[in-house]
Design a protein around this motif. Structure first.
Motif, PDB file in Angstrom:
ATOM      1  N   ASN A  97     -11.205  52.593  64.411  1.00 35.68           N
ATOM      2  CA  ASN A  97     -11.615  53.065  63.094  1.00 35.68           C
ATOM      3  C   ASN A  97     -12.513  54.294  63.204  1.00 35.68           C
ATOM      4  N   HIS A 117     -21.344  42.299  61.617  1.00 38.62           N
ATOM      5  CA  HIS A 117     -20.154  43.148  61.566  1.00 38.62           C
ATOM      6  C   HIS A 117     -19.119  42.699  62.601  1.00 38.62           C
ATOM      7  N   HIS A 118     -19.588  42.368  63.821  1.00 43.70           N
ATOM      8  CA  HIS A 118     -18.656  42.010  64.892  1.00 43.70           C
ATOM      9  C   HIS A 118     -18.182  40.561  64.820  1.00 43.70           C
ATOM     10  N   TYR A 136     -25.607  49.605  58.564  1.00 50.09           N
ATOM     11  CA  TYR A 136     -24.469  49.365  59.457  1.00 50.09           C
ATOM     12  C   TYR A 136     -24.956  49.040  60.873  1.00 50.09           C
ATOM     13  N   GLU A 191     -13.321  48.430  65.672  1.00 46.78           N
ATOM     14  CA  GLU A 191     -14.356  49.377  65.244  1.00 46.78           C
ATOM     15  C   GLU A 191     -14.149  50.731  65.924  1.00 46.78           C
ATOM     16  N   TYR A 192     -13.855  50.701  67.198  1.00 47.91           N
ATOM     17  CA  TYR A 192     -13.623  51.904  67.991  1.00 47.91           C
ATOM     18  C   TYR A 192     -12.455  52.716  67.409  1.00 47.91           C
ATOM     19  N   GLN A 252     -24.975  44.906  63.066  1.00 51.36           N
ATOM     20  CA  GLN A 252     -23.902  44.893  64.052  1.00 51.36           C
ATOM     21  C   GLN A 252     -23.444  43.482  64.429  1.00 51.36           C
ATOM     22  N   LYS A 299     -15.021  41.987  62.776  1.00 48.30           N
ATOM     23  CA  LYS A 299     -14.206  43.051  63.370  1.00 48.30           C
ATOM     24  C   LYS A 299     -14.596  43.202  64.838  1.00 48.30           C
TER      25      LYS A 299
END
Length: 144
Positions: A133, A121-122, A114, A130-131, A118, A125
């Motif tokens: 979540n 991932h970004h 994870y 993310e924050y 990053q 999202k």
């Protein structure tokens, strides 16, 4: 001799979530500096990702280290260095708050992946998503 194996996944943000660490080159400089600083201070960083407005870091806690001291050493020193080197046109600060969540041995591969992914991932999202979540999943209150 104590035998300790405590992993913590830390997340911290720039002041007011400002996207100040723009550009891959700048983020790599900051990442290299944080890793070098951690080696010099005896902080074992397993994984580190620096994004434009936040960082993820997986740390193996040492026997005499506390979460607050680790964050002070990492965040305080890196902000000082970013400002000293004039890496951005404005004064740089990290948000005072941070998240820290323990990670069990069985979840280390997933957390490592994870953090390593990053950038990818970004693309899917935002940090805001993310924050939200993260705080819901971990039962935290929102940072101010």
């Amino acid at each position: 001799m104590p035998f300790i194996k405590i992993y913590i996944h830390f997340v911290w943000t720039t002041k007011n979530f400002s996207p100040l660490l723009n550009g891959k080159t700048l983020r790599e400089k900051v990442k290299s500096h944080i890793l070098e600083n951690c080696i010099n201070k005896g902080i074992h960083v397993d994984q580190l990702a620096v994004q434009k407005e936040h960082c993820h870091c997986l740390i193996s806690l040492g026997k005499e280290q506390t979460t607050s001291k680790l964050m002070q050493l990492i965040k305080g020193e890196s902000a000082f260095w970013i400002n000293k080197e004039n890496l951005i046109p404005t004064r740089f600060e990290w948000q005072d708050e941070y998240f820290g969540v323990s990670v069990s041995e069985s979840h280390l591969p997933k957390v490592r992946a994870y953090i390593q992914n990053q950038d990818e991932h970004h693309r899917k999202k935002t940090f805001g998503e993310e924050y939200e979540n993260f705080i819901l999943k971990c039962g935290f209150s929102k940072m101010k």
